[in-house]
Design a protein around this motif. Structure first.
Motif, short mmCIF file in Angstrom:
data_model
loop_
_atom_site.label_atom_id
_atom_site.label_comp_id
_atom_site.label_asym_id
_atom_site.label_seq_id
_atom_site.Cartn_x
_atom_site.Cartn_y
_atom_site.Cartn_z
N ASP A 190 0.85 -1.17 0.00
CA ASP A 190 0.00 0.00 0.00
C ASP A 190 0.90 1.23 0.00
O ASP A 190 2.00 1.21 0.53
CB ASP A 190 -0.89 -0.01 1.25
CG ASP A 190 -1.88 1.14 1.23
OD1 ASP A 190 -1.51 2.23 1.72
OD2 ASP A 190 -3.00 0.96 0.75
N HIS A 191 0.42 2.35 -0.60
CA HIS A 191 1.28 3.52 -0.69
C HIS A 191 1.49 4.21 0.65
O HIS A 191 2.27 5.17 0.74
CB HIS A 191 0.72 4.51 -1.72
CG HIS A 191 -0.45 5.32 -1.24
ND1 HIS A 191 -1.76 4.87 -1.34
CD2 HIS A 191 -0.52 6.55 -0.67
CE1 HIS A 191 -2.57 5.79 -0.86
NE2 HIS A 191 -1.85 6.81 -0.43
N GLU A 212 -4.52 7.30 -5.16
CA GLU A 212 -5.85 6.68 -5.14
C GLU A 212 -6.39 6.50 -6.55
O GLU A 212 -7.11 5.53 -6.83
CB GLU A 212 -6.81 7.51 -4.28
CG GLU A 212 -6.52 7.46 -2.80
CD GLU A 212 -6.54 6.03 -2.24
OE1 GLU A 212 -7.33 5.19 -2.75
OE2 GLU A 212 -5.75 5.75 -1.32
N ARG A 215 -4.72 3.39 -7.69
CA ARG A 215 -5.24 2.23 -6.99
C ARG A 215 -6.62 1.81 -7.55
O ARG A 215 -6.91 0.64 -7.73
CB ARG A 215 -5.38 2.52 -5.49
CG ARG A 215 -5.72 1.27 -4.67
CD ARG A 215 -6.53 1.63 -3.43
NE ARG A 215 -5.88 2.53 -2.52
CZ ARG A 215 -5.16 2.15 -1.45
NH1 ARG A 215 -5.02 0.88 -1.17
NH2 ARG A 215 -4.62 3.07 -0.66
N PRO A 219 -4.70 -0.62 -10.97
CA PRO A 219 -4.06 -1.24 -9.80
C PRO A 219 -2.71 -1.87 -10.11
O PRO A 219 -1.85 -1.94 -9.24
CB PRO A 219 -5.09 -2.28 -9.34
CG PRO A 219 -5.98 -2.50 -10.53
CD PRO A 219 -6.02 -1.20 -11.25
N TYR A 222 -0.34 0.89 -9.93
CA TYR A 222 -0.25 1.29 -8.52
C TYR A 222 0.77 0.40 -7.80
O TYR A 222 1.65 0.89 -7.09
CB TYR A 222 -1.64 1.15 -7.88
CG TYR A 222 -1.71 1.42 -6.39
CD1 TYR A 222 -1.68 2.73 -5.90
CD2 TYR A 222 -1.81 0.37 -5.48
CE1 TYR A 222 -1.76 2.98 -4.54
CE2 TYR A 222 -1.89 0.62 -4.12
CZ TYR A 222 -1.88 1.92 -3.65
OH TYR A 222 -1.95 2.18 -2.30
N ASN A 223 0.67 -0.91 -8.02
CA ASN A 223 1.62 -1.82 -7.39
C ASN A 223 3.03 -1.62 -7.96
O ASN A 223 4.03 -1.71 -7.23
CB ASN A 223 1.16 -3.26 -7.61
CG ASN A 223 1.73 -4.23 -6.59
OD1 ASN A 223 1.96 -3.86 -5.45
ND2 ASN A 223 1.96 -5.45 -7.01
N ASN A 226 4.44 1.37 -6.11
CA ASN A 226 4.64 1.20 -4.67
C ASN A 226 5.75 0.22 -4.31
O ASN A 226 6.24 0.24 -3.17
CB ASN A 226 3.33 0.74 -4.01
CG ASN A 226 2.26 1.80 -4.09
OD1 ASN A 226 2.57 2.97 -4.30
ND2 ASN A 226 1.01 1.41 -3.95
#
Length: 341
Positions: A190-191, A212, A215, A219, A222-223, A226
């Motif tokens: 998670d960030h 967000e 995310r 996603p 996002y990963n 992160n």
């Protein structure tokens, strides 16, 4: 001879026979371009990439890795698509006990990078993940091909063919040029672990909004971000960029601006996160390209950033940053290289 001594001899002979059987070498032919690594681990550096059709002599097999006969110690994942050249009796089909790859569950994997992506996706419980990022779509490599533009990439301009040739030579023919690279798969983060250093009110909120957006709508990207970014800093000087060895992104503060950052909206701030994360991955791969190839790294990172923008559905980079759009249309033009004035 005492009975117990006979039993000991029988056990020893049985063990020797079993070891001999397990150590028996055999040959395989790889069906697709395949990475050979220096250690039996996906984290180990590739020693070489052998093309489809290469016959390898397997010396031994340990924990689903083949030790192969190359110059020096070399390993190939045994679950990468291959065939026995002179196969012994058929082995029993894999059962759910030893399945550890989404390619054995719900994917049709053909190339080495797809099997790698399938492995990491299985570890992250993502076997049913949608293919929106293209990371597990099959890639067909025609016989005699030497360019990713011959494997399904849409290439209409010179720089696309130049990049496609380089990508093919480095085993990077992902389903599309902007597909999520398989090396980005790792433990989900998670960030919240990323430190945000704020000088101006609104900086932290804008970046949390950007995270967000990734995310919710992208996603996989996002990963991707992160897993390598450690900190986002606002500074009073020094432009914007990333310290690729530490994963620290830096943004320049401009006084008297409500949104004093590169592209001035939450969507394109999210794109910037993807772009700078890409440079961190390149650094970890030892991608120090210069001279005539200097444009490859920036071009690749913008491809990824633009794909995240597409998935988020916000303003795309061409409208948000015309300079980047001009570069992407003609990346071999040195006059457009902002890092090389």
């Amino acid at each position: 001879m005492p009975k117990c001594f006979k039993i000991i001899i029988w056990i020893a002979l049985t063990a020797i026979l079993c070891l001999t059987a397990n150590a028996q070498s055999f040959s395989i032919r790889v069906r697709y371009n395949t990475n050979i690594r220096v250690q039996p681990s996906l984290d180990a550096a590739p020693l070489e990439s052998v093309p489809a059709g290469t016959v390898l002599n397997v010396i031994s097999e340990i924990d689903r890795w083949f030790k192969v006969d190359r110059s020096g110690e070399a390993w190939m994942a045994s679950w990468v698509s291959h065939e026995r050249v002179a196969a012994p009796a058929a082995q029993p089909a894999a059962t759910s006990v030893n399945i550890d790859n989404c390619c054995n569950v719900d994917r049709h994997c053909q190339s080495d990078h797809e099997w790698e992506a399938g492995y990491w996706a299985f570890q992250n419980g993502q076997c049913s993940a949608p293919a929106s990022g293209g990371y597990h779509a099959p890639v067909s490599i025609p016989a005699g091909a030497d360019n990713c533009c011959e494997t399904g990439w849409s290439c209409n301009r010179e720089h696309e063919w130049v990049y496609g040739h380089w990508a093919f030579q480095h085993n990077r023919c992902f389903p599309t040029p902007n597909s999520l690279p398989p090396q980005s798969f790792g433990p989900y983060n998670d960030h919240g672990h990323i430190r945000i250093v704020e000088l101006t009110p609104g900086f932290r909120g804008m970046f949390n909004t950007a995270f967000e957006l990734l995310r919710t709508h992208a996603p996989q990207w996002y990963n991707y971000v992160n897993n390598v970014i450690t900190e986002v800093q606002e500074r009073h000087c020094c432009g914007a960029g990333v310290y690729s060895t530490s994963g620290v992104i830096v943004f320049h503060h401009e006084p008297h601006s409500v949104r004093p950052y590169i592209r001035r909206d939450d969507y394109t701030v999210a794109e910037t996160l993807v772009h700078e994360a890409c440079h961190v991955y390149q650094d970890r791969e030892g991608r120090a390209l210069d001279g005539e190839l200097a444009w490859f790294n920036e071009y690749e990172c913008e491809l990824y950033a633009w794909d995240s923008a597409r998935l988020m559905g916000g303003p795309t980079a061409p409208s948000a940053n015309p300079n980047n759009a001009r570069f992407m249309n003609d990346p071999m033009n040195r006059a457009l290289w902002w890092w090389n004035p």
